[in-house]
Design an enzyme around this catalytic site. Structure first.
Site, PDB file in Angstrom:
ATOM      1  N   THR A 169      21.431  21.220  59.857  1.00 41.76           N
ATOM      2  CA  THR A 169      20.144  21.822  59.529  1.00 41.76           C
ATOM      3  C   THR A 169      20.034  21.967  58.017  1.00 41.76           C
ATOM      4  O   THR A 169      21.025  22.205  57.349  1.00 41.76           O
ATOM      5  CB  THR A 169      20.073  23.208  60.201  1.00 41.76           C
ATOM      6  OG1 THR A 169      19.931  23.012  61.593  1.00 41.76           O
ATOM      7  CG2 THR A 169      18.937  24.060  59.678  1.00 41.76           C
TER       8      THR A 169
ATOM      9  N   ASP B  73      17.557  28.691  66.379  1.00 39.78           N
ATOM     10  CA  ASP B  73      17.330  29.831  65.482  1.00 39.78           C
ATOM     11  C   ASP B  73      16.527  29.457  64.250  1.00 39.78           C
ATOM     12  O   ASP B  73      15.860  30.307  63.647  1.00 39.78           O
ATOM     13  CB  ASP B  73      18.686  30.364  65.005  1.00 39.78           C
ATOM     14  CG  ASP B  73      19.445  29.290  64.220  1.00 39.78           C
ATOM     15  OD1 ASP B  73      19.604  28.178  64.767  1.00 39.78           O
ATOM     16  OD2 ASP B  73      19.845  29.544  63.077  1.00 39.78           O
TER      17      ASP B  73
ATOM     18  N   THR C   6      22.363  28.068  58.876  1.00 34.19           N
ATOM     19  CA  THR C   6      22.639  26.893  59.698  1.00 34.19           C
ATOM     20  C   THR C   6      23.802  27.241  60.623  1.00 34.19           C
ATOM     21  O   THR C   6      24.516  28.204  60.383  1.00 34.19           O
ATOM     22  CB  THR C   6      22.982  25.659  58.842  1.00 34.19           C
ATOM     23  OG1 THR C   6      23.274  24.548  59.707  1.00 34.19           O
ATOM     24  CG2 THR C   6      24.195  25.907  57.951  1.00 34.19           C
ATOM     25  N   GLY C   7      23.964  26.478  61.675  1.00 33.33           N
ATOM     26  CA  GLY C   7      25.087  26.725  62.584  1.00 33.33           C
ATOM     27  C   GLY C   7      24.632  26.764  64.030  1.00 33.33           C
ATOM     28  O   GLY C   7      23.508  26.380  64.359  1.00 33.33           O
TER      29      GLY C   7
HETATM   30  N1  ASP Z   1      20.939  26.108  63.887  1.00 35.22           N
HETATM   31  C1  ASP Z   1      20.487  24.866  64.429  1.00 35.22           C
HETATM   32  C2  ASP Z   1      20.103  25.054  65.857  1.00 35.22           C
HETATM   33  O1  ASP Z   1      20.828  25.698  66.600  1.00 35.22           O
HETATM   34  C3  ASP Z   1      21.488  23.783  64.338  1.00 35.22           C
HETATM   35  C4  ASP Z   1      22.073  23.566  62.992  1.00 35.22           C
HETATM   36  O2  ASP Z   1      22.112  24.451  62.172  1.00 35.22           O
HETATM   37  O3  ASP Z   1      22.494  22.434  62.724  1.00 35.22           O
HETATM   38  O4  ASP Z   1      19.094  24.519  66.255  1.00 35.22           O
END
Ligand code: ASP
Length: 289
Positions: free
Chosen positions: A157, A188, A208-209
């Site tokens: 993200t 999120d 992100t995460g």
């Molecule tokens: N946070 C993002 C999600 O769960 C994914 C990501 O950060 O890569 O959609």
């Protein structure tokens, strides 16, 4: 991020900072700066945003994005859109031209079309690398697919925070979500206070995460509230990631910026590409700061 993607991430971050700085150095707003930075990252196939995003279970790209103005608390978000090349552009139009904060799915695409944003075919967002990644992932045994710490589940993200010469801050986050997600799953990233938040009275943040733990903790808002309480962004960023780990065994990263230009960058993943551009020059990295 995988070893062979480190350089591409560095380049992408550099280009995004250049676009944001182009706006800020000419006296432009933090809001415009984060929008322009995010567009660069959405256009860069390296990242899980815009074209080149992870594919959902049906092999489609489904995008979420949010942008927020710390001066006015106005926000604009889109969720589960399939026909927008740059979801942050529509999010920005929602912020600027609509009394609402969110549009999702077909309604978001209709809003975009009504505001002269071209709609594209979803296949234009899909690249061969991601078709292969999804195929490999779906060929794995179910227990491996459920392991959210598996190397295949990287998080790419994109996020940006900015402070302009008028002392205003803004934040934006954009994503294709998680690999093999169920169609309609919203992460999120585009949720206000979870993946993104900005308030001149506290700070601007983007995360992100693994999205589900982050949203359960409303993590971006949790972090900026610590700054409003008098803590440094650097401390708030570290504490937010500790809280994510301790409370829900989550993983991810966060960037925070306050109106005094103080910065916090933290993550508990092995790497996270980050960059910082100020009048003193550019700093960037992929390891812990
Ligand atoms: N946070 C993002 C999600 O769960 C994914 C990501 O950060 O890569 O959609």
């Amino acid at each position: 991020m995988p070893d062979d993607m480190v350089e591409a991430h560095r380049n992408g971050i550099h280009n995004a900072m250049a676009a944001g700085w182009h706006v800020l150095s000419r006296g432009g707003s933090a809001l415009d700066a984060v929008e322009e930075s995010i567009v660069v990252l959405e256009d860069d196939e390296t990242f899980d945003a815009g074209r080149g995003s992870f594919l959902n279970r049906d092999g489609k790209v489904q995008l979420d994005a949010f942008i927020m103005d710390g001066a006015t608390l106005r926000g604009g978000g889109v969720g589960c859109v399939e026909r927008l090349r740059n979801p942050v552009r529509t999010a920005r139009k929602i912020l600027s031209e609509s009394p609402h904060v969110y549009f999702v799915g077909e309604g978001a695409e209709r809003f975009a079309a009504e505001h002269k944003v071209p709609l594209i075919d979803n296949r234009e967002l899909v690249i061969p690398r991601e078709v292969e990644r999804l195929r490999d992932f779906q060929a794995r045994p179910a227990d491996e697919q459920a392991d959210l710490f598996a190397p295949a589940i990287s998080h790419d993200t994109v996020g940006a925070v900015a402070l302009d010469c008028n002392g205003n801050i803004a934040a934006s986050t954009s994503t294709g979500g998680t690999l093999n997600k169920a169609p309609g799953r919203l992460g999120d990233s585009s949720l206000i206070g979870c993946g993104c938040y900005a308030d001149n009275q506290s700070a601007a943040a983007s995360t992100t995460g693994w999205g589900e733990p982050i949203m359960k903790l409303v993590l971006a808002k949790w972090a900026v509230d610590r700054v409003a309480a008098g803590n440094l962004p650097e401390w708030a960023a570290k504490e937010a990631i500790n809280y994510l780990k301790q409370r829900l065994n989550g993983h991810g990263g966060i960037i925070i910026l306050d109106t005094q230009g103080r910065v916090g960058i933290a993550h508990n993943t092995p790497r996270m590409a980050w960059g910082l551009r100020t009048t003193d020059g550019e700093e960037a990295g992929t390891e812990r700061r």
